[in-house]
Write a protein that holds these residues in place. Sequence first.
Motif, mmCIF file in Angstrom:
data_model
loop_
_atom_site.group_PDB
_atom_site.id
_atom_site.type_symbol
_atom_site.label_atom_id
_atom_site.label_comp_id
_atom_site.label_asym_id
_atom_site.label_seq_id
_atom_site.Cartn_x
_atom_site.Cartn_y
_atom_site.Cartn_z
ATOM 1 N N THR A 1 5.259 11.697 3.599
ATOM 2 C CA THR A 1 5.983 11.060 2.908
ATOM 3 C C THR A 1 5.825 9.415 4.668
ATOM 4 N N CYS A 2 5.557 8.547 4.279
ATOM 5 C CA CYS A 2 5.806 7.152 4.544
ATOM 6 C C CYS A 2 7.176 6.029 4.450
ATOM 7 N N GLN A 3 8.101 6.030 5.458
ATOM 8 C CA GLN A 3 8.413 5.526 4.171
ATOM 9 C C GLN A 3 9.183 3.682 4.896
ATOM 10 N N GLY A 4 9.010 2.671 4.596
ATOM 11 C CA GLY A 4 8.938 1.422 5.413
ATOM 12 C C GLY A 4 10.009 0.510 4.599
ATOM 13 N N ASN B 1 2.353 1.481 3.182
ATOM 14 C CA ASN B 1 1.400 1.824 2.435
ATOM 15 C C ASN B 1 0.071 1.212 3.144
ATOM 16 N N LEU B 2 0.169 0.275 3.764
ATOM 17 C CA LEU B 2 -0.858 -0.240 6.035
ATOM 18 C C LEU B 2 -0.559 1.084 6.281
ATOM 19 N N GLU B 3 0.861 1.936 6.798
ATOM 20 C CA GLU B 3 0.634 2.449 7.522
ATOM 21 C C GLU B 3 -0.030 3.829 6.917
ATOM 22 N N ALA C 1 2.276 -5.405 -6.962
ATOM 23 C CA ALA C 1 1.333 -6.024 -6.827
ATOM 24 C C ALA C 1 1.971 -6.891 -5.200
ATOM 25 N N ASN C 2 3.256 -7.626 -6.369
ATOM 26 C CA ASN C 2 4.214 -8.631 -5.668
ATOM 27 C C ASN C 2 5.291 -7.854 -4.801
ATOM 28 N N THR C 3 5.102 -6.672 -4.007
ATOM 29 C CA THR C 3 6.216 -5.915 -3.349
ATOM 30 C C THR C 3 5.360 -5.275 -2.142
ATOM 31 N N ILE C 4 6.329 -5.701 -0.811
ATOM 32 C CA ILE C 4 5.648 -4.639 0.169
ATOM 33 C C ILE C 4 5.792 -3.507 0.061
ATOM 34 N N SER C 5 5.223 -2.512 0.051
ATOM 35 C CA SER C 5 5.401 -0.919 -0.527
ATOM 36 C C SER C 5 6.114 -0.358 0.479
ATOM 37 N N THR D 1 1.556 12.419 12.024
ATOM 38 C CA THR D 1 3.517 12.106 11.535
ATOM 39 C C THR D 1 4.247 11.401 12.413
ATOM 40 N N ASN D 2 4.742 11.996 13.792
ATOM 41 C CA ASN D 2 5.176 11.428 14.513
ATOM 42 C C ASN D 2 5.256 9.420 15.191
ATOM 43 N N THR D 3 3.741 9.325 14.660
ATOM 44 C CA THR D 3 3.062 7.839 14.958
ATOM 45 C C THR D 3 3.359 7.049 14.452
ATOM 46 N N SER D 4 3.701 6.295 14.583
ATOM 47 C CA SER D 4 4.446 4.592 13.785
ATOM 48 C C SER D 4 3.265 4.339 13.957
ATOM 49 N N TYR D 5 1.830 3.317 12.717
ATOM 50 C CA TYR D 5 0.920 3.074 13.531
ATOM 51 C C TYR D 5 1.101 1.358 12.992
#
Length: 370
Positions: A176-179, A195-197, A228-232, A260-264
């Motif tokens: 699970t990725c949190q932005g 989503n990009l992460e 579509a109009n919201t950054i995930s 998982t622990n790396t933030s791209y």
Amino acid sequence: MHYFNDLKTIVDINSYTKNKQGVDNVTTHMQLWLEELGFNTKLFKKEHIGNHALFTTSKKDGIKILLLGHNDTVFPPNSFEGFKEDKTWVYGPGVCDMKGGNIVALQALRNIYKQNNKIFNIDFFLVSDEESGSDDSKLISAKIAKDYDICFDFEAAGKNLEVVTARKGVGTFTITCQGKASHAGTSYENGIDANLEASYKLQKLISLTNLKLGTTVNVGKFEGGIGANTISSKATLLLEVRFKTINEKQRVLKELKNITNTSYVKGTKSKLEGLIQREVMQENEKQHELINQLEIISNTKILTEHRGGVSDANIFSSCKVTTLDGLGPYGLYDHTINEKALKSSFKKRIDLMTKILLHYQNMERNNGKA
């Protein structure tokens, strides 16, 4: 070949894993048949899934054998039901996976009981949740494994009646990725795109696959965002890993944590959840020794194969029990509405298992002398 009537009886009962009543009904039939042969029944009662059942015999010095099967199928009610047959094949849910295998084991036991009027040192474990990953029964399996020297699993045989000596291990995980959510039109630069992460992580995960070593990592489901109009602000990756060796399992698990622990994408945080559902079943020398013995006992050449799919044999093998799988009938198209099993393979498997189990019974009756 009256055992096809018994097969029809249990195939006609829908025993989808989540259909507790149906699975328990199948277990009741097996219980009645096995108790006729002197088996005692221990039920592991469950509220939301079918009861697991361990059928036991009296014990004396000598080799302890466990026969292994499952009563559940993958077919919900009204999706694929009913037993059919023609001269060559039987058809229906579970005819090869694996109600057919359970009947092979049952009939071999009947043959032994008919000859000796007693069975000992052989138990039969039937679980109710194998098709959904054995998440409940595997704890019981691991606990009872120490009581046995040999495990015979009655999953379907190979095309040439091969037995299975190796199966991949399998695990299922969620990342699970949190932005940070933000309006994509007016405040794009304030958002942190989960989503990009997740997309970076997906590529890293797939790169862990090594087909030469039999390791696969599959991201089967990707979800994220609200529109579509919201950054995930959140994205999830559902993935499965399969591996042939313990070393590969350890490599993949280590890399799962690293990815998982790396933030791209700067500012994201991620969490890994999941587990190894079944450990790898690796071919080993004790299996080879057992197969050599069984070939002498049965005067039959026993072919072997490896499979990518998993079964409860994985669990007993990982507990250091000498385990052979694929001792049921030969079948095709399991997990589909076209599932069928070859009639002639039932007799061959029953004859083989009767010779094998009878040998161990007579060996112990004669104080260890075959």
